[in-house]
Design an enzyme around this catalytic site. Structure first.
Site, mmCIF file in Angstrom:
data_model
loop_
_atom_site.group_PDB
_atom_site.id
_atom_site.type_symbol
_atom_site.label_atom_id
_atom_site.label_comp_id
_atom_site.label_asym_id
_atom_site.label_seq_id
_atom_site.Cartn_x
_atom_site.Cartn_y
_atom_site.Cartn_z
ATOM 1 N N GLU A 164 29.413 -40.903 -36.071
ATOM 2 C CA GLU A 164 30.391 -41.198 -35.008
ATOM 3 C C GLU A 164 30.154 -42.538 -34.333
ATOM 4 O O GLU A 164 30.134 -42.627 -33.104
ATOM 5 C CB GLU A 164 30.390 -40.050 -33.980
ATOM 6 C CG GLU A 164 30.700 -38.708 -34.620
ATOM 7 C CD GLU A 164 30.539 -37.508 -33.689
ATOM 8 O OE1 GLU A 164 30.281 -37.703 -32.492
ATOM 9 O OE2 GLU A 164 30.673 -36.371 -34.170
ATOM 10 N N ASN A 205 28.950 -40.380 -41.240
ATOM 11 C CA ASN A 205 29.731 -39.179 -40.931
ATOM 12 C C ASN A 205 30.582 -39.417 -39.681
ATOM 13 O O ASN A 205 30.093 -39.959 -38.684
ATOM 14 C CB ASN A 205 28.722 -38.040 -40.661
ATOM 15 C CG ASN A 205 29.354 -36.675 -40.577
ATOM 16 O OD1 ASN A 205 30.125 -36.282 -41.447
ATOM 17 N ND2 ASN A 205 29.017 -35.921 -39.531
ATOM 18 N N HIS A 241 37.473 -31.811 -37.996
ATOM 19 C CA HIS A 241 37.762 -30.986 -36.814
ATOM 20 C C HIS A 241 39.246 -31.137 -36.488
ATOM 21 O O HIS A 241 39.649 -32.105 -35.833
ATOM 22 C CB HIS A 241 36.908 -31.437 -35.618
ATOM 23 C CG HIS A 241 35.445 -31.172 -35.797
ATOM 24 N ND1 HIS A 241 34.927 -29.896 -35.818
ATOM 25 C CD2 HIS A 241 34.403 -32.012 -35.967
ATOM 26 C CE1 HIS A 241 33.615 -29.963 -35.978
ATOM 27 N NE2 HIS A 241 33.272 -31.233 -36.084
ATOM 28 N N GLU A 270 32.376 -30.829 -41.551
ATOM 29 C CA GLU A 270 32.378 -30.000 -40.330
ATOM 30 C C GLU A 270 33.736 -29.337 -40.121
ATOM 31 O O GLU A 270 34.228 -29.262 -38.984
ATOM 32 C CB GLU A 270 32.030 -30.862 -39.095
ATOM 33 C CG GLU A 270 30.726 -31.633 -39.214
ATOM 34 C CD GLU A 270 30.333 -32.400 -37.950
ATOM 35 O OE1 GLU A 270 30.918 -32.141 -36.890
ATOM 36 O OE2 GLU A 270 29.428 -33.242 -38.041
ATOM 37 N N ASP A 272 36.769 -27.296 -39.166
ATOM 38 C CA ASP A 272 37.290 -26.158 -38.399
ATOM 39 C C ASP A 272 38.676 -26.543 -37.902
ATOM 40 O O ASP A 272 39.021 -27.723 -37.844
ATOM 41 C CB ASP A 272 36.347 -25.671 -37.289
ATOM 42 C CG ASP A 272 35.958 -26.698 -36.250
ATOM 43 O OD1 ASP A 272 36.615 -27.751 -36.160
ATOM 44 O OD2 ASP A 272 34.995 -26.432 -35.498
HETATM 45 O O1 9MR Z 1 28.569 -27.600 -32.592
HETATM 46 C C1 9MR Z 1 27.736 -28.420 -31.817
HETATM 47 C C2 9MR Z 1 27.591 -27.848 -30.425
HETATM 48 O O2 9MR Z 1 26.881 -26.622 -30.461
HETATM 49 C C3 9MR Z 1 26.872 -28.843 -29.517
HETATM 50 O O3 9MR Z 1 26.862 -28.355 -28.197
HETATM 51 C C4 9MR Z 1 27.575 -30.176 -29.594
HETATM 52 C C5 9MR Z 1 26.905 -31.202 -28.705
HETATM 53 O O4 9MR Z 1 27.493 -32.436 -28.791
HETATM 54 O O5 9MR Z 1 27.591 -30.641 -30.931
HETATM 55 C C6 9MR Z 1 28.325 -29.816 -31.762
HETATM 56 O O6 9MR Z 1 28.390 -30.329 -33.075
HETATM 57 C C7 9MR Z 1 29.002 -31.607 -33.235
HETATM 58 C C8 9MR Z 1 28.314 -32.293 -34.395
HETATM 59 O O7 9MR Z 1 26.938 -32.345 -34.197
HETATM 60 C C9 9MR Z 1 28.887 -33.690 -34.627
HETATM 61 N N1 9MR Z 1 30.315 -33.663 -34.769
HETATM 62 C C10 9MR Z 1 31.056 -32.930 -33.747
HETATM 63 C C11 9MR Z 1 30.487 -31.520 -33.592
HETATM 64 C C12 9MR Z 1 31.315 -30.710 -32.606
HETATM 65 O O8 9MR Z 1 31.247 -31.274 -31.328
#
Ligand code: 9MR
Length: 353
Positions: A164, A205, A241, A270, A272
């Protein structure tokens, strides 16, 4: 088209095998979840299908654990390989949770996507509040990458090295890394990760790069430049996402294919698809179409090597905590019952490669 051919999995085989295993009751024949596990279906396409794993659920929920093992051939730690978990104090590493997942994966013949080495989020305060010079911060990042990748050397299939790094308009995201180190931190991170584990596949990513546009174009330009400079980058991860209230990324296959043509692997990392609650049949059908679009795009891309969902049950999802009033983003509902999206994924994987 993909490079591989393999025997098609027949519908007869699908309906004759019920979903079983672990604490989950066998599904009756004809039940939407009956059939071969996703991982078996995906193998016919030389594709791995994965999930993000919530380590608390893995430890405490037998149905979750059984489904994680049965359905998936790759796993990604949802949180436990992030910097704040791995190195909460400078030089003090805690690999215990991540090691548990690596062992779980070994036991179940799964590969691990390492997530994540360089990100602006989930950084411990000693990193974000330190009064670093550029040289000091570069040394901190170098050590974190080297120590982490070395610890897991040989156990990680794909590493999300940089996550990101871009804004929606294609400019580089303002982060501690960009501010202090300049844009060169990205190439440095890939070089350092490669030095620590030359066999891991190294990925960039990001989200909202499923379709072409300023952000995806910027990632494309970056990885093309990195390749031209000999920086060891192997792939690009399209997080996936999505939200049904927005247009689905109709050009995703074409977009992935241009990255493929650079000689890179790709992956959906990822996936969803969230919706405004409550869910209804129309929304669930739209959700199924969106999952199918992402999976079909991967299947149509020659070197798309894995399709990973960001959790597989609505029981454990990051979405409701972040998007007020939204949820139901996963393949199974909160009771582990398959939704139309599960059937869509199953059908796509069951189709002849
Ligand atoms: O799913 C993850 C969540 O449990 C955490 O609180 C969050 C913190 O930023 O991160 C989420 O996972 C992220 C991933 O690491 C990177 N891409 C976006 C995902 C969803 O926010």
């Amino acid at each position: 088209m993909r490079a591989f051919t393999a025997a098609a999995v027949t519908t007869a085989a699908l309906t004759s095998l019920a979903l079983a295993g672990g604490a989950q009751a066998a599904a009756p024949s004809g039940h939407p979840a009956s059939g071969l596990p996703l991982r078996t279906l995906a193998a016919a396409h030389h594709l791995r299908v994965g999930t993000a794993v919530d380590m608390d659920a893995l430890a405490g929920d037998a149905t979750y654990t059984a489904d994680t093992a049965r359905q998936f051939s790759t796993v990604t730690p949802e949180n436990v390989m992030k910097w704040d978990t791995l190195e909460p104090q400078q030089g003090t590493f805690d690999y215990s949770q991540a090691d548990k997942l690596v062992k779980f994966a070994e036991r179940h013949g799964q590969k691990v996507r390492g997530h994540v080495l360089v990100w602006h989020n989930q950084l411990p305060s000693w990193v974000t509040s330190g009064d670093w010079t550029a040289d000091q911060l570069r040394a901190v990042l170098h050590k974190h990458i080297t120590d982490t990748v070395t610890h897991f050397k040989g156990s990680i299939w794909q590493w999300d090295v940089v996550n990101e790094a871009f804004n929606e308009d294609g400019t580089l995201r303002d982060s501690i890394w960009l501010d202090k180190l300049g844009p060169g931190y990205i190439a440095d991170a890939f070089r350092w990760a490669h030095e620590a584990d030359p066999h891991a596949k190294l990925f960039y990513n990001d989200y909202n790069i499923e379709w072409t546009g300023p952000k995806s174009n910027a990632v494309y330009d970056l990885v093309k430049r990195l390749r031209a400079q000999g920086v060891p980058i192997d792939g690009v991860g399209f997080q996936g996402h999505l939200d049904i209230q927005y247009n689905p990324p109709a050009d995703m296959a074409a977009n992935m294919s241009r990255f493929d043509k650079l000689g890179l692997d790709t992956a959906v990392t990822e996936a969803d698809v969230r919706m405004t609650l409550p869910a209804d049949d129309t929304k669930l059908a739209q959700q199924a179409d969106a999952y199918r679009l992402m999976l079909d795009s991967c299947l149509a891309t020659r070197h798309c090597i894995s399709f990973t969902v960001w959790g597989f049950t609505d029981k454990y999802s990051w979405v409701p905590g972040v998007f007020t009033g939204e949820g139901a983003a996963n393949l199974l509902d909160e009771s582990f019952q398959p939704k139309p999206a599960f059937r869509a994924v199953q059908d796509a994987l069951a189709a002849r490669p």
